[in-house]
Scaffold this active site. Structure first.
Site, short mmCIF file in Angstrom:
data_model
loop_
_atom_site.label_atom_id
_atom_site.label_comp_id
_atom_site.label_asym_id
_atom_site.label_seq_id
_atom_site.Cartn_x
_atom_site.Cartn_y
_atom_site.Cartn_z
N GLN A 1 0.76 -1.20 -0.14
CA GLN A 1 0.03 -0.01 0.15
C GLN A 1 0.93 1.27 0.05
O GLN A 1 0.53 2.32 0.49
CB GLN A 1 -0.96 0.03 1.32
CG GLN A 1 -2.32 -0.96 0.94
CD GLN A 1 -3.03 -0.44 -0.19
OE1 GLN A 1 -3.05 0.76 -0.30
NE2 GLN A 1 -3.83 -1.24 -0.80
N SER A 2 1.86 1.20 -0.57
CA SER A 2 2.82 2.37 -0.56
C SER A 2 2.31 3.45 -1.36
O SER A 2 1.88 3.48 -2.53
CB SER A 2 4.22 2.12 -1.46
OG SER A 2 4.87 3.12 -1.77
#
Ligand SMILES: *Cc1c(COP(=O)(O)O)cnc(C)c1O
Length: 333
Positions: free
Chosen positions: A79-80
């Site tokens: 989920q960068s």
């Protein structure tokens, strides 16, 4: 004036800067000794490109363009926020983007990952174990593209190195104008620190601009030693690459490792309470991975009377909304 390198105009800046007076009043009603709280809204640097990473990417993508690279390779967690910003900017500017993502959890198509896919980034997934050899993964893909005649540009995780550092040096210059306009002397600048680039840039920026304050990064994963070493390394590299001597004895790197929670991307239940408190009180949404932990830590330190009532604390809201939107079940309770 600082001699900035090549830069693209990508962040919607200057971002708003104002006092959180309703939150302060609410905390004072609980009998707390509350400093003046200010927020720098770097969650508003864009919509799809929102958050702190776009400030760093102004310099990385200018560098990639200057070098004639058509493909950008970068890395991060599943989920960068950084990877999402790169993916979106790639589509906006005409770069092919290849993301190397660490499988922290199942790759559900939500939040940042949904946007990565939507804007057409190529994604390679790696287990946490494989990710230990990240340098080799970068080499592999860099060589892969070279073999088919494509020059690629590699951006490290979070965009934290001597190039990305410029983003928050520039933000420090912007803050200096905010402080002047509001006629405040900031006692402390507080923000979440994850890969260290924001902290390095703010620490360096305040130092070279002569802003008399303390920058304190609230760690979300690694410990204080890790950040202090990483940040001094990046500042020293910046200093030699740009031939800008730095008096490192006078430069203080401060990291608070007290509020990291269980692990990267996993927040203590109290963090969700703080996310709700700020949402309801000020209409500002923090995230569970970075800003919620740092804001929670700052409020805990207020409760511990670490600050005095006439201090000015400046919180940098570094974004993270899309990551939070992958957490709807946790927000329910
Ligand atoms: C990446 C990130 C941070 C941490 O910034 P670093 O420069 O990596 O230390 C903080 N908040 C959000 C929302 C982020 O995405």
């Amino acid at each position: 004036m600082l001699a900035y390198p090549a830069r693209l105009d990508l962040a919607q800046a200057p971002t708003p800067f104002y006092a959180l007076d309703r939150l302060r009043a609410k905390l004072q009603d609980q009998g707390l000794n509350v400093p003046r709280l200010w927020v720098k809204r770097d969650d508003l640097t864009g919509c799809l490109t929102s958050g702190n990473k776009v400030r760093k990417l102004e310099f990385f993508l200018a560098d990639a363009k200057r070098r004639g690279c058509q493909t950008i390779i970068t890395s991060g967690g599943i989920q960068s926020n950084h990877c999402r910003a790169v993916a979106v900017l790639g589509a906006q500017l005409g770069f092919k983007v290849h993301l190397l993502l660490r499988l922290d959890s199942q790759p559900h198509l939500v939040g940042n990952l949904l946007l990565d896919q939507l804007v057409g980034a190529e994604i390679s997934y790696y287990s946490k174990n494989e990710f230990q050899q990240l340098d080799q993964l970068f080499d592999y893909w860099h060589n892969y593209y070279a073999d088919i005649g494509i020059s690629s540009y590699c951006i490290p995780t979070g965009g934290s190195n001597e190039v990305g550092i410029w983003g928050y040096v520039a933000a420090a210059e912007e803050l200096q104008k905010d402080f002047l306009r509001e006629q405040i002397v900031p006692d402390r600048i507080i923000h979440a620190t994850g890969s260290g680039g924001t902290q390095a840039g703010l620490t360096l920026g305040c130092h070279i601009l002569g802003i008399d304050t303390t920058v304190e990064g609230y760690a979300v994963c690694d410990d204080a030693d890790y950040f202090n070493t990483k940040i001094m390394y990046d500042i020293n590299t910046w200093s030699s690459v740009n031939q800008q001597p730095i008096d490192t004895d006078k430069l203080k790197v401060e990291t608070n490792e007290q509020y990291r929670g269980p692990s990267y991307g996993v927040a203590q239940p109290e963090v969700y309470q703080i996310i709700k408190l700020l949402a309801v009180t000020e209409g500002i949404v923090l995230d569970h991975c970075y800003t919620g932990k740092a804001f929670f830590g700052m409020l805990e330190d207020i409760k511990k009377d670490r600050f005095s009532a006439d201090d000015n604390l400046v919180f940098i809201h570094t974004g993270g909304l899309f990551g939070l939107l992958s957490q709807q079940n946790l927000l329910d309770n």
